[in-house]
Design a protein around this motif. Structure first.
Motif, PDB file in Angstrom:
ATOM      1  N   SER A   6      40.129  53.292  44.635  1.00 34.93           N
ATOM      2  CA  SER A   6      40.485  52.653  45.178  1.00 34.93           C
ATOM      3  C   SER A   6      40.041  51.258  45.277  1.00 34.93           C
ATOM      4  CB  SER A   6      41.526  52.751  46.321  1.00 34.93           C
ATOM      5  OG  SER A   6      42.715  51.732  46.442  1.00 34.93           O
ATOM      6  N   ASP A   7      38.744  51.119  46.390  1.00 37.15           N
ATOM      7  CA  ASP A   7      37.782  50.228  47.178  1.00 37.15           C
ATOM      8  C   ASP A   7      37.152  49.690  45.811  1.00 37.15           C
ATOM      9  OD1 ASP A   7      37.372  48.487  48.997  1.00 37.15           O
ATOM     10  OD2 ASP A   7      35.255  49.286  48.891  1.00 37.15           O
ATOM     11  N   SER A   8      35.855  50.858  45.291  1.00 37.71           N
ATOM     12  CA  SER A   8      35.304  49.708  44.015  1.00 37.71           C
ATOM     13  C   SER A   8      36.034  49.261  42.916  1.00 37.71           C
ATOM     14  CB  SER A   8      34.838  51.574  43.336  1.00 37.71           C
ATOM     15  OG  SER A   8      33.763  51.839  44.523  1.00 37.71           O
ATOM     16  N   LEU A   9      37.298  50.370  42.627  1.00 35.48           N
ATOM     17  CA  LEU A   9      38.488  49.397  41.691  1.00 35.48           C
ATOM     18  C   LEU A   9      38.754  48.004  41.560  1.00 35.48           C
ATOM     19  CD1 LEU A   9      40.082  52.137  40.138  1.00 35.48           C
ATOM     20  CD2 LEU A   9      38.458  50.733  38.547  1.00 35.48           C
ATOM     21  N   ALA A  10      38.876  47.580  43.187  1.00 36.34           N
ATOM     22  CA  ALA A  10      39.058  46.549  44.000  1.00 36.34           C
ATOM     23  C   ALA A  10      38.392  45.559  43.806  1.00 36.34           C
ATOM     24  CB  ALA A  10      40.041  46.560  45.074  1.00 36.34           C
ATOM     25  N   GLY A  11      36.941  46.003  44.458  1.00 35.96           N
ATOM     26  CA  GLY A  11      35.631  45.409  44.004  1.00 35.96           C
ATOM     27  C   GLY A  11      35.221  44.774  42.892  1.00 35.96           C
ATOM     28  N   LEU A  12      36.253  45.598  41.106  1.00 37.34           N
ATOM     29  CA  LEU A  12      34.893  45.475  40.224  1.00 37.34           C
ATOM     30  C   LEU A  12      36.366  44.402  39.340  1.00 37.34           C
ATOM     31  CD1 LEU A  12      33.995  45.874  37.765  1.00 37.34           C
ATOM     32  CD2 LEU A  12      35.140  48.418  37.381  1.00 37.34           C
ATOM     33  N   ILE A  13      37.306  44.066  39.997  1.00 41.37           N
ATOM     34  CA  ILE A  13      38.487  43.507  39.254  1.00 41.37           C
ATOM     35  C   ILE A  13      38.222  41.720  40.013  1.00 41.37           C
ATOM     36  CG2 ILE A  13      40.756  42.860  39.035  1.00 41.37           C
ATOM     37  CD1 ILE A  13      41.496  46.060  39.083  1.00 41.37           C
ATOM     38  N   ALA A  14      37.928  42.537  40.699  1.00 41.33           N
ATOM     39  CA  ALA A  14      38.138  41.520  41.728  1.00 41.33           C
ATOM     40  C   ALA A  14      37.058  40.414  41.525  1.00 41.33           C
ATOM     41  CB  ALA A  14      37.338  41.136  43.496  1.00 41.33           C
ATOM     42  N   SER A  15      35.115  40.911  41.093  1.00 43.56           N
ATOM     43  CA  SER A  15      34.343  40.191  40.786  1.00 43.56           C
ATOM     44  C   SER A  15      34.248  39.626  39.530  1.00 43.56           C
ATOM     45  CB  SER A  15      33.249  41.419  41.096  1.00 43.56           C
ATOM     46  OG  SER A  15      32.975  41.615  42.518  1.00 43.56           O
ATOM     47  N   GLY A  16      35.427  40.809  38.956  1.00 43.24           N
ATOM     48  CA  GLY A  16      35.321  39.856  37.106  1.00 43.24           C
ATOM     49  C   GLY A  16      36.145  38.258  36.818  1.00 43.24           C
ATOM     50  N   TYR A  17      37.773  38.846  37.642  1.00 41.95           N
ATOM     51  CA  TYR A  17      37.797  37.174  38.115  1.00 41.95           C
ATOM     52  C   TYR A  17      36.569  36.351  38.212  1.00 41.95           C
ATOM     53  CZ  TYR A  17      42.958  38.763  37.309  1.00 41.95           C
ATOM     54  OH  TYR A  17      44.131  39.129  36.053  1.00 41.95           O
ATOM     55  N   ILE A  18      36.156  36.784  40.197  1.00 37.24           N
ATOM     56  CA  ILE A  18      35.655  34.963  40.491  1.00 37.24           C
ATOM     57  C   ILE A  18      34.361  35.172  39.591  1.00 37.24           C
ATOM     58  CG2 ILE A  18      33.955  34.454  42.031  1.00 37.24           C
ATOM     59  CD1 ILE A  18      35.584  36.665  44.068  1.00 37.24           C
ATOM     60  N   LEU A  19      33.986  36.000  38.476  1.00 36.23           N
ATOM     61  CA  LEU A  19      32.952  35.878  37.409  1.00 36.23           C
ATOM     62  C   LEU A  19      33.602  35.091  36.208  1.00 36.23           C
ATOM     63  CD1 LEU A  19      29.665  35.904  36.348  1.00 36.23           C
ATOM     64  CD2 LEU A  19      30.941  37.674  35.504  1.00 36.23           C
ATOM     65  N   GLY A  20      34.828  35.699  35.775  1.00 35.54           N
ATOM     66  CA  GLY A  20      35.629  34.155  35.064  1.00 35.54           C
ATOM     67  C   GLY A  20      35.686  33.066  35.519  1.00 35.54           C
ATOM     68  N   ARG A  21      35.900  32.929  36.298  1.00 36.38           N
ATOM     69  CA  ARG A  21      35.973  31.853  37.159  1.00 36.38           C
ATOM     70  C   ARG A  21      35.078  30.591  37.378  1.00 36.38           C
ATOM     71  NH1 ARG A  21      37.557  29.780  42.833  1.00 36.38           N
ATOM     72  NH2 ARG A  21      38.207  27.144  42.720  1.00 36.38           N
ATOM     73  N   ARG A  22      33.646  31.351  38.130  1.00 31.35           N
ATOM     74  CA  ARG A  22      32.523  30.497  37.368  1.00 31.35           C
ATOM     75  C   ARG A  22      32.199  30.012  36.440  1.00 31.35           C
ATOM     76  NH1 ARG A  22      31.400  27.755  41.224  1.00 31.35           N
ATOM     77  NH2 ARG A  22      33.758  28.180  42.280  1.00 31.35           N
ATOM     78  N   LEU A  23      32.646  30.273  35.381  1.00 32.80           N
ATOM     79  CA  LEU A  23      32.437  30.486  34.053  1.00 32.80           C
ATOM     80  C   LEU A  23      33.744  29.649  33.465  1.00 32.80           C
ATOM     81  CD1 LEU A  23      31.162  34.512  32.231  1.00 32.80           C
ATOM     82  CD2 LEU A  23      29.648  32.328  32.663  1.00 32.80           C
ATOM     83  N   GLY A  24      34.608  28.871  34.306  1.00 35.30           N
ATOM     84  CA  GLY A  24      35.283  28.263  33.781  1.00 35.30           C
ATOM     85  C   GLY A  24      36.439  28.808  33.017  1.00 35.30           C
ATOM     86  N   VAL A  25      36.904  30.088  33.486  1.00 41.24           N
ATOM     87  CA  VAL A  25      38.032  30.365  32.995  1.00 41.24           C
ATOM     88  C   VAL A  25      39.057  30.544  34.054  1.00 41.24           C
ATOM     89  CG1 VAL A  25      39.071  32.366  32.020  1.00 41.24           C
ATOM     90  CG2 VAL A  25      36.957  32.496  30.802  1.00 41.24           C
ATOM     91  N   PRO A  26      39.858  29.979  34.350  1.00 50.33           N
ATOM     92  CA  PRO A  26      41.140  30.089  35.125  1.00 50.33           C
ATOM     93  C   PRO A  26      41.690  31.191  35.485  1.00 50.33           C
ATOM     94  CG  PRO A  26      41.179  27.897  34.497  1.00 50.33           C
ATOM     95  CD  PRO A  26      40.536  28.735  33.236  1.00 50.33           C
ATOM     96  N   TYR A  27      42.444  31.267  36.769  1.00 51.58           N
ATOM     97  CA  TYR A  27      42.716  32.963  37.153  1.00 51.58           C
ATOM     98  C   TYR A  27      43.722  33.177  35.890  1.00 51.58           C
ATOM     99  CZ  TYR A  27      39.786  33.261  41.610  1.00 51.58           C
ATOM    100  OH  TYR A  27      38.887  32.902  42.336  1.00 51.58           O
ATOM    101  N   ARG A  28      44.851  32.410  35.903  1.00 57.09           N
ATOM    102  CA  ARG A  28      45.416  32.376  35.346  1.00 57.09           C
ATOM    103  C   ARG A  28      45.421  32.953  33.926  1.00 57.09           C
ATOM    104  NH1 ARG A  28      50.539  30.993  37.242  1.00 57.09           N
ATOM    105  NH2 ARG A  28      50.168  30.089  38.324  1.00 57.09           N
ATOM    106  N   GLU A  29      44.767  31.356  33.467  1.00 59.86           N
ATOM    107  CA  GLU A  29      44.240  31.876  31.789  1.00 59.86           C
ATOM    108  C   GLU A  29      43.639  33.132  31.718  1.00 59.86           C
ATOM    109  OE1 GLU A  29      41.095  30.280  29.121  1.00 59.86           O
ATOM    110  OE2 GLU A  29      42.262  28.979  30.472  1.00 59.86           O
ATOM    111  N   LEU A  30      43.239  33.921  32.378  1.00 61.47           N
ATOM    112  CA  LEU A  30      42.639  35.375  32.990  1.00 61.47           C
ATOM    113  C   LEU A  30      43.523  36.284  32.574  1.00 61.47           C
ATOM    114  CD1 LEU A  30      40.088  37.220  32.359  1.00 61.47           C
ATOM    115  CD2 LEU A  30      39.876  37.471  34.759  1.00 61.47           C
TER     116      LEU A  30
END
Length: 100
Positions: free
Chosen positions: A41-65
């Motif tokens: 559960s902890d690893s999946l949470a970290g994976l999902i959070a990192s994916g969202y943050i990477l998306g944001r850094r690449l210009g993809v807002p959370y809502r758009e993702l």
């Protein structure tokens, strides 16, 4: 000069986030091997959070993702994905995202 430093800093941050994604995948595989539900559960949470943050850094807002994920799930369902046909996993996730 300041703009160049900003671009370099952003690039370095994106590279670091990419390594975070790989680290979380590695942790997930180890947790699965050990059978630790808490670590999975902890690893999946970290994976999902990192994916969202990477998306944001690449210009993809959370809502758009979130919207892109919902569209992807709908497309996979339409194509007759095995996880949907046998387990209804895609519908369950789509419903979860829609209710957030």
């Amino acid at each position: 000069m300041e703009r160049e430093l900003d671009v370099a800093t952003r690039a370095k941050l994106i590279e670091w986030l990419k390594t975070e994604l790989l680290d979380q995948v590695s942790r997930l595989f180890k947790a699965m091997w050990d059978g630790s539900a808490l670590r999975i559960s902890d690893s999946l949470a970290g994976l999902i959070a990192s994916g969202y943050i990477l998306g944001r850094r690449l210009g993809v807002p959370y809502r758009e993702l979130d919207h892109a994920i919902a569209e992807k799930l709908a497309k996979l369902k339409q194509e007759g994905h095995q996880l949907e046909d046998q387990y209804m996993d895609l519908s369950a996730l789509e419903d979860h995202i829609r209710k957030r």
